[in-house]
Design an enzyme around this catalytic site. Structure first.
Site, PDB file in Angstrom:
ATOM      1  N   SER A 231       0.799  -1.082   0.037  1.00  0.00           N
ATOM      2  CA  SER A 231       0.117   0.103  -0.027  1.00  0.00           C
ATOM      3  C   SER A 231       0.911   1.193  -0.057  1.00  0.00           C
ATOM      4  O   SER A 231       2.038   1.216   0.445  1.00  0.00           O
ATOM      5  CB  SER A 231      -0.884  -0.031   1.214  1.00  0.00           C
ATOM      6  OG  SER A 231      -0.198   0.327   2.258  1.00  0.00           O
ATOM      7  N   ASP A 232       0.292   2.338  -0.572  1.00  0.00           N
ATOM      8  CA  ASP A 232       1.124   3.463  -0.373  1.00  0.00           C
ATOM      9  C   ASP A 232       1.037   3.883   1.110  1.00  0.00           C
ATOM     10  O   ASP A 232       0.153   3.419   1.915  1.00  0.00           O
ATOM     11  CB  ASP A 232       0.527   4.652  -1.066  1.00  0.00           C
ATOM     12  CG  ASP A 232       1.457   6.090  -1.123  1.00  0.00           C
ATOM     13  OD1 ASP A 232       2.540   5.902  -0.498  1.00  0.00           O
ATOM     14  OD2 ASP A 232       0.958   6.853  -2.174  1.00  0.00           O
ATOM     15  N   TRP A 233       1.830   4.736   1.576  1.00  0.00           N
ATOM     16  CA  TRP A 233       1.883   5.013   3.104  1.00  0.00           C
ATOM     17  C   TRP A 233       0.580   5.476   3.668  1.00  0.00           C
ATOM     18  O   TRP A 233       0.349   6.671   3.333  1.00  0.00           O
ATOM     19  CB  TRP A 233       3.234   5.758   3.373  1.00  0.00           C
ATOM     20  CG  TRP A 233       4.418   4.960   3.753  1.00  0.00           C
ATOM     21  CD1 TRP A 233       5.372   4.942   4.641  1.00  0.00           C
ATOM     22  CD2 TRP A 233       4.834   3.877   3.001  1.00  0.00           C
ATOM     23  NE1 TRP A 233       6.260   4.139   4.703  1.00  0.00           N
ATOM     24  CE2 TRP A 233       6.115   3.342   3.383  1.00  0.00           C
ATOM     25  CE3 TRP A 233       4.527   3.416   1.654  1.00  0.00           C
ATOM     26  CZ2 TRP A 233       6.902   2.297   2.850  1.00  0.00           C
ATOM     27  CZ3 TRP A 233       5.341   1.978   1.277  1.00  0.00           C
ATOM     28  CH2 TRP A 233       6.297   1.807   1.862  1.00  0.00           C
TER      29      TRP A 233
END
Ligand code: BGC
Length: 766
Positions: A231-233
């Site tokens: 996932s993106d952060w």
């Protein structure tokens, strides 16, 4: 017996459910968990340098990071149009990552520059998917050849910063496939990145993290992705649904509870346990492979630092675009060494002293050293060099005293080199721009300098596209440095003085006005939705279709020498899938130089909506004066196909393909044609098909024509000529759009549904 999770094909299936769920989220900001024999790995930004935070970790830019080489950000590097160079940069990044014990570098960013206002455009390659995909794949191959995993981001349609964590990119299937997913597909298929980063936003209403169609059906099913989806952060809310959709690793951590939610969902029967095991297996495989590729003893010593600084300079020099080089006083101004300068050189603008060389946000690198263009110019030029700021880098930049000083320098010099651009706080991750104009104070300074000095060179530093009308009118010579990384100062000095002959080409159109941009009216959208209303017509495809003037077109870039194209030839591949184009390029000028030849494809007789021309390949040659060389460019089937919404797949349309070979998208110098057999899309006729569609079918036309004559009074060829004349219309045209089932009613029973269905069945079985 304790399960063995260290062997290459080990599965985590025997581990307790809690452990498998735990493997699916990070330990902390930059690392994964070390559990049950699965080693912990470090992931860090990326992409144009290693940003490894040491003490504190944060996302606010407060904590510092270790020194690393700052290579040109994607926006700059893309102007090299040089996959081989990009691959070498990737390999150098791997060396630094190895030394820093980093296993995954968070890049490349290959999102399409839909609007020039996009705040992160400086982190992305292009408005064109072929260029972005080719350079992205080269970067991944280079990085992964050094045993470090890539994270292809941000998948997908993360084309703006405004509301970036929620906004839904509402896009039709053709632009989705042909423009926005195109580069991702190429990088996955050609370079198989270790991870793909799932973006924050939603696509057509479904958050990407919950989008099984994107994360599993397309990414894995169609493209064969074998790595892990990260996932993106902070992108994950609703982890259970995300795991079901195909998310493997939530970063930075489970936010204090999502591992337990996953366990509970399996126990309650809401989530299939196999999905948790699959995700854990992928994270385990990523960690094991990364650890196995670890190069013990890798170090970022002085010699490596120096070599990488040199590579950063080389990459920067290749990425500079000569936008304009008109004669003044009868001679070209650039290179300065050739322009007959005997007196002093007036260098103007704060970016000459303190260069703008990268963008703000998560990609911000703590550079090992930064070349100053001013110092580098002083070293290279025999002539005296004066320096004046001329403007400030805050607000409008206007400052009367600074301006007066700069104008005086310019008046007394033989030539003025004016560094203009955007400051770091004017464009960054996290917000979009609202204008593409240069600050007013810079433009008035340029006008004032030009009033006292005819020989003016403008050097531009910026991450996103600029409106350059005024600069173009004032300055006879313009160099576009975009963002060049830490070696940009030396590179600019080399190009200005002629040590390097520029060969960069724009990877994004410089429009005449922001309002001309295709996304202008619906960027950045409202109330959580942004409509991609321009469809396929992104970037130059739009400006060309609308025949709009631009300041500088996509692919544009001049040289200190000139090139001629000849002997252009095109041939279909043996399997009829792709096209190979060849030509001879001759250096017709007086200096050695490199030419990037671009191949744009048109399908003029297409039955589909088509853009006028789309980049399908490019290549380059480096030639001594007078030298000629043959160049071959292969055009892949992926760049010739269109997405057929009826068949729900890519289709190579049969017919004539015209390949334009150009020095830019608007400097097309040769044209070759090829006929491709392609494939017909068989669309069965139904009662919902139109009369026109049915009449186009040879097996139906005659019988249908006769049936129609029964009530139109026509002569049986179906064109209803008799009735048409009475109404003053072409009846065949008028009726062509009527669905067949409606004919039954119109004919008042003269043509029956059964009769039509029999005709259709016969046609469909034909
Ligand atoms: C950015 C990513 C970046 C990540 C880690 C996110 O906010 O969108 O590009 O890799 O943070 O810093």
């Amino acid at each position: 017996m304790k399960p063995d999770t260290t062997s290459p094909d080990a599965t985590t299936a025997d581990l307790p459910l809690e452990t498998r769920a735990a493997l699916g989220s990070g330990r902390d900001f930059w690392t994964t968990k070390d559990v049950a024999g699965v080693p912990s790995i470090t992931l860090t930004d990326g992409p144009h340098g290693i940003r490894l935070q040491t003490g504190a970790t944060d996302h606010l830019g407060l904590a510092g990071s270790l020194p690393a080489t700052c290579f040109p950000p994607a926006a700059g590097l893309s102007q090299s149009w040089d996959p081989e160079l990009v691959e070498r940069v990737g390999a150098a990044l791997a060396e630094e990552a190895q030394a820093a014990d980093v296993q995954v570098l968070l890049g490349p960013g290959i999102n399409i520059k839909r609007s020039p206002l996009g705040g992160r455009n400086f982190e992305f390659y292009s408005e064109d998917p072929h260029l972005a995909g080719t350079l992205g794949a080269a970067w991944v191959s280079g990085l992964q050849s050094g045993g470090v995993g890539a994270s292809l981001k941000h998948f997908a349609l993360n084309n703006q910063e405004d509301d970036r964590m929620r906004v839904s990119a509402d896009v039709d299937p053709r632009p989705l496939r042909e423009v926005y997913l195109r580069a991702f597909r190429q990088v996955v298929e050609d370079a198989q990145p270790a991870t793909v980063m799932c973006s924050y936003n939603a696509v057509n209403g479904v958050p990407v993290r919950h989008n099984r169609h994107l994360l599993t059906d397309i990414l894995r099913g169609e493209w064969g992705f074998r790595g892990a989806v990260v996932s993106d952060w902070g992108a994950v809310g609703g982890r259970v649904e995300a795991v079901r959709a195909g998310l493997d690793l939530q970063m930075p951590s489970d936010g204090g509870g999502s591992d337990a939610e996953v366990v509970a969902a399996v126990r309650s029967g809401e989530l299939d346990e196999a999905a948790v095991t699959t995700a854990a297996d992928r994270v385990a495989a990523l960690a094991r492979n990364a650890r196995a590729a670890r190069r013990e003893g890798a170090s970022f010593g002085d010699d490596v630092q120096q070599a990488h600084h040199e590579l950063a300079r080389e990459a920067a020099a290749r990425s500079i675009v000569l936008l304009k080089n008109d004669p003044a006083d009868g001679r070209h101004i650039l290179p300065i060494a050739d322009s007959g300068v005997t007196g002093s050189v007036a260098v103007i603008g704060p970016f000459a002293e303190t260069p703008r060389y990268q963008g703000g946000g998560s990609s911000h690198v703590n550079a090992t050293e930064v070349d100053s263009p001013l110092e580098q110019l002083r070293e290279r030029l025999g002539a005296p060099v004066t320096y004046a700021a001329g403007f400030t880098t805050d607000g409008s930049g206007r400052n009367a005293a600074l301006l007066a000083e700069a104008v005086e320098d310019a008046a007394n010099a033989d030539i003025a080199v004016v560094f203009l651009g955007l400051a770091e706080n004017q464009e960054s991750e996290g917000f979009d721009r609202t204008t593409i104009e240069l600050p007013a104070g810079q433009l008035s300074l340029l006008r004032a300098v030009r009033a006292v000095q005819e020989r003016v060179v403008v050097v531009l530093s910026h991450g996103g596209a600029l409106e350059l009308g005024q600069v173009k009118r004032s300055a006879p010579a313009i160099l576009d440095g975009n963002l060049l990384g830490q070696g940009g100062g030396a590179a600019l000095a080399d190009v200005l003085t002629g040590v390097v002959n520029p060969s960069g080409k724009l990877s994004e159109t410089m429009p005449a006005r922001l309002a001309d941009n295709p996304a202008y009216l619906d960027f950045p959208g409202e109330h959580g939705h942004v409509r991609y209303g321009e469809g396929l017509f992104v970037g130059y495809r739009w400006y060309d279709a609308r025949e709009l003037g631009v300041a500088f077109p996509f692919g544009h870039g001049l040289s200190y020498t000139t090139f001629a194209y000849s002997e252009a030839f095109a041939q279909p591949d043996d399997d009829g899938d792709g096209i190979t184009v060849s030509l001879t390029v001759t250096n017709t000028g007086k200096r050695a130089g490199r030419e990037v030849v671009q191949a744009y494809v048109a399908v003029p007789d297409s039955a589909q909506v088509r853009v006028p021309r789309a980049l399908a390949g490019f290549g380059s040659v480096t030639l001594e004066p007078g030298e000629s060389s043959d160049l071959e460019i292969h055009l892949d089937r992926r760049d010739l196909e269109y997405w057929d919404i009826r068949a729900d797949r890519f289709v190579l349309e049969p017919g004539r393909y015209v390949v334009h070979l150009g020095s830019s998208s608007r400097d097309l110098r040769a044209e070759v044609e090829v006929d491709l057999e392609g494939e017909e899309v068989a669309v069965p006729l139904t009662l919902q098909s139109s009369l026109g569609e049915a009449m186009a079918h040879p097996a139906v036309a005659q019988a249908l024509g006769q049936a129609m004559a029964a009530f139109t009074g026509g002569d049986g060829d179906g064109d209803g000529a008799a009735t048409g004349e009475a109404l003053g219309v072409d009846m065949a045209k008028m009726m062509a759009s009527i669905p067949l089932d409606r004919i039954v009613g119109f004919s008042n029973g003269a043509v029956s549904a059964e009769q039509l269905q029999q005709l259709l069945d016969a046609a469909n079985h034909h």
